[in-house]
Scaffold this active site. Structure first.
Site, short mmCIF file in Angstrom:
data_model
loop_
_atom_site.label_atom_id
_atom_site.label_comp_id
_atom_site.label_asym_id
_atom_site.label_seq_id
_atom_site.Cartn_x
_atom_site.Cartn_y
_atom_site.Cartn_z
N SER A 339 0.80 -1.18 0.01
CA SER A 339 -0.06 0.12 -0.10
C SER A 339 0.75 1.06 -0.20
CB SER A 339 -1.04 -0.04 1.27
OG SER A 339 -0.18 0.08 2.51
N ASP A 454 12.91 7.87 -8.48
CA ASP A 454 12.69 7.10 -7.30
C ASP A 454 13.14 5.73 -7.09
OD1 ASP A 454 11.50 6.77 -4.68
OD2 ASP A 454 9.42 6.68 -5.34
P1 ADP Z 1 4.30 3.64 -4.03
O1 ADP Z 1 4.46 4.94 -5.05
O2 ADP Z 1 3.42 3.94 -3.20
O3 ADP Z 1 5.60 3.35 -3.40
P2 ADP Z 1 4.54 1.20 -5.49
O4 ADP Z 1 4.28 0.96 -6.94
O5 ADP Z 1 6.02 1.27 -5.10
O6 ADP Z 1 3.86 2.29 -4.78
O7 ADP Z 1 4.04 -0.06 -4.92
C1 ADP Z 1 3.76 -0.27 -3.41
C2 ADP Z 1 3.87 -1.65 -3.06
O8 ADP Z 1 3.00 -2.43 -3.81
C3 ADP Z 1 5.13 -2.47 -3.36
O9 ADP Z 1 6.10 -2.00 -2.40
C4 ADP Z 1 4.92 -3.89 -3.59
O10 ADP Z 1 4.93 -4.24 -2.31
C5 ADP Z 1 3.64 -3.77 -4.06
N1 ADP Z 1 3.43 -3.82 -5.68
C6 ADP Z 1 3.63 -2.82 -6.46
N2 ADP Z 1 3.86 -3.21 -7.82
C7 ADP Z 1 3.84 -4.46 -7.65
C8 ADP Z 1 3.93 -5.73 -8.61
N3 ADP Z 1 3.83 -5.39 -9.96
N4 ADP Z 1 3.86 -6.93 -8.19
C9 ADP Z 1 3.95 -7.04 -6.85
N5 ADP Z 1 3.79 -6.27 -5.92
C10 ADP Z 1 3.79 -4.96 -6.32
MG MG Z 2 7.39 2.39 -4.05
#
Ligand code: ADP
Ligand code: MG
Length: 612
Positions: A339, A454
């Site tokens: 999240s 990032d």
């Molecule tokens: P934010 O912009 O809030 O950092 P992220 O894109 O990094 O969002 O996603 C938050 C979390 O969701 C990640 O840390 C991971 O645990 C999960 N997540 C995001 N994308 C994927 C994916 N393609 N496959 C599996 N888990 C994902």
């Molecule tokens: Mg992230």
């Protein structure tokens, strides 16, 4: 993949015993004069040739099961260089200590062995045929998996040799050898019908002799009572130099009419995955322990997974490719993968024409603020333009109960969490492998003129223990064709500890500032997921950096790797290396440890821990 000894000035490569003796004679025959050469019998082994009392001594150096090197009965060393260094101080059973290296004449490179010459082409052909890859997908696979694939090929290289006649009978072998001229030493190698062993058939005095090739418990090949070899092609090359129990040494090959001349392509079995298993089991017998991934199956390479290529690489599926996906093709699970401020990421399945794929769905919080929606659409537009095996791909977006971004699934989750939870199970070489993949992905972004902004261990997601992908393009920007950087008008909620000085001071973001973040990400990875700059606050980090200070090397981090981090943290962006350089540097380190430990399928070393 370079030989682990190729940088040593006294390494001559694949030369024979008598050639070695010639070199030692020319160098004066002093006591303790020595050189190193490739062993023609064992894969990855060496021979130390030296002089004492005007006599020659040749000591085979074996590569052991655990990837270390030792002279029979002697101590183990992590590499050929370390071994020679040891024997220069302590004779420890040798005729005397190593005193004077016999070096190659200037301009002379180590002699490459027959396999060295074929290797690059074979790796390429093997990957092309096994995984049906072309273009960039093929190039990326070669760069990232060459060490593993080389290991697979070494054990099957004989199949592409002209002298290999596969499955023919003894009578057919004789027929082929008796046709045309019958010089002494004319030979072929064939597979025997019974229990798939091999035989060597050889002409001498117009008569054909047949020799059974035995394979011992560890998988080594030999003619009865003869020298043992890791591979069939080594056995043949050796028997060309020396009869070693045969009636005559091998000379002219009787070419297999069905092997096209000049071919470099390995003749691949019909079922590539079967062949990988068969080869892994022979590697296994030789001491390269395949990784136990639950099922006891061999290690899965990135190319074996469903997310190496885009699901749209299939032309059938490509027909349906649109930015907006139909809601009724999407099944959303309640399971939350993660999240953030935007909302949460859920697990799901997306139904395509021919297949269903696992997906991760970034679901926007239900508040309908336009700015937030716009942001997610920007992230989607960036991801839409990217297609690389080491970057999480977007499948599309879906506007239904809320705005959703549908991505490939990387079920291993964020790198920092993975490493901190499995600290004891993951060797340094595994981290090098993963960070090399991140460098490949970043090199691609740099080439496409995107800045990530990032890059951090939390945004590197794992498909499995040996496959990483860059994710989270929430802050990313596409640069204009003529721009080398993006200028932010105002500072936002920024990950300061990952940012280069010019980002903070001038709001300037470029691939060079991503390189700085890559350095911090490396630090996190090699610290097994620790937080960078301890308890410092973002602004404190800036003054720390301005004073010329940098984070210390993580414990047990290889010096080559720490040196790369430091290069990434070059203060002036003009002087900082780009990702082309960074990828080249980490690749050569990665290949060098793969050569040293022969980890192949994954005999994972704890080299740095065992040999400080
Ligand atoms: P934010 O912009 O809030 O950092 P992220 O894109 O990094 O969002 O996603 C938050 C979390 O969701 C990640 O840390 C991971 O645990 C999960 N997540 C995001 N994308 C994927 C994916 N393609 N496959 C599996 N888990 C994902
Ligand atoms: Mg992230």
């Amino acid at each position: 993949m370079p030989d682990a000894a190729s940088h040593l000035p006294f390494f001559f490569g694949s030369i024979s015993r008598s050639e070695a003796e010639e070199h030692l004679k020319l160098a004066g025959m002093g006591d303790g004069l020595f050189l190193l050469r490739q062993c023609l019998r064992s894969l990855g082994g060496y021979v130390l040739s030296m002089v004492f009392n005007l006599q020659f001594y040749h000591y085979p150096i074996e590569r052991q099961m655990n990837g270390t090197y030792a002279i029979a009965g002697g101590k183990a060393h992590c590499g050929p260089e370390e071994l020679c260094e040891f024997y220069s101080k302590d004779a420890d059973g040798l005729c005397c200590t190593l005193r004077k290296p016999c070096t190659r004449p200037s301009g002379v490179e180590p002699e490459s062995g027959i396999f060295d010459n074929m290797r690059d082409n074979m790796v390429r052909e093997y990957i092309r045929q096994t995984w049906k890859l072309e273009g960039d997908a093929l190039e990326q696979a070669i760069i990232s998996q060459a060490p593993q694939v080389e290991k697979l090929i070494a054990t099957t290289a004989h199949e592409s040799m002209a002298w290999y006649h596969s499955n023919i009978s003894r009578e057919e072998a004789e027929r082929r050898l008796y046709s045309g001229a019958q010089p002494d030493g004319k030979f072929l190698l064939r597979q025997r019908k019974e229990n798939s062993t091999y035989a060597l058939s050889l002409v001498y005095g117009k008569t054909v002799y047949h020799y059974r090739i035995d394979q011992d418990k560890s998988g080594k090949y030999s003619i009865p009572e003869g020298t043992k070899f890791d591979t069939l092609w080594q056995l043949v090359e050796y028997l060309k130099l020396k009869a070693d129990g045969l009636i005559y040494n091998l000379k002219e090959c009787c070419p297999n009419p069905s092997t096209p001349t000049g071919t470099v392509a390995p003749v691949l079995p019909a079922h590539p995955s079967m062949s990988v298993h068969r080869q892994f089991s022979s590697l296994n017998a030789d001491g390269y322990t395949p990784e136990p991934i639950g099922t006891g199956k061999s290690r899965v390479l990135p190319m074996d997974t469903s997310v190496y290529e885009s699901p749209y690489s299939d032309p059938e599926e490509l027909k349906d490719k649109k930015l907006f996906l139909k809601r009724d093709h999407l099944m959303i699970d309640e399971v939350e993968l993660g999240s953030g401020n935007f909302g949460c990421v859920k697990k799901g399945v997306y139904k395509m024409r021919k297949k269903q794929i696992d997906v991760a769905i970034k679901v926007l919080k239900s508040n309908n603020e336009k700015a937030v929606k716009d942001e997610m659409m920007k992230e989607a537009e960036i991801m839409h333009q990217l297609d690389n095996p080491y970057i999480v791909r977007m499948i599309g977006v879906c506007e239904a109960e809320s705005l959703m971004l549908i991505m490939e699934m990387a079920s291993g989750g964020p790198l920092n969490k993975y490493l901190s939870s499995k600290k004891d199970e993951i060797p340094m070489s595994n981290i090098v492998e993963l960070m090399h993949q991140v460098a490949i992905g970043m090199k691609y972004l740099e080439e496409k003129n995107f800045v990530h902004r990032d890059l951090a261990a939390r945004n590197v997601l794992l498909v499995n223990q040996h496959y990483a992908k860059i994710s989270d393009f929430g802050l990313s920007k596409a640069l204009g064709a003529d721009d080398s950087y993006y200028k932010a008008r105002t500072a936002g909620k920024w990950p300061l500890k990952w940012y280069a000085p010019e980002c903070i001071l001038y709001h300037k973001f470029s691939s060079k500032s991503d390189v700085w973040s890559y350095g911090v990400t490396m630090w996190e990875a090699f610290s097994y997921g620790q937080k960078p700059y301890k308890k410092m606050k973002g602004p404190e980090v800036m003054s720390f950096i301005e004073q010329g200070k940098r984070m210390e090397s993580p414990a047990d981090c290889p010096p080559e790797i720490y040196s790369l981090m430091q290069q990434c943290w070059t203060f002036k962006w003009e002087d900082r290396p780009g990702f082309v350089t960074v990828e080249t540097l980490i690749r050569s380190y990665y290949y060098s440890i793969a050569a040293k430990t022969e980890k192949g399928s994954n005999l994972e070393d704890k080299t740095s821990a065992a040999f400080p």
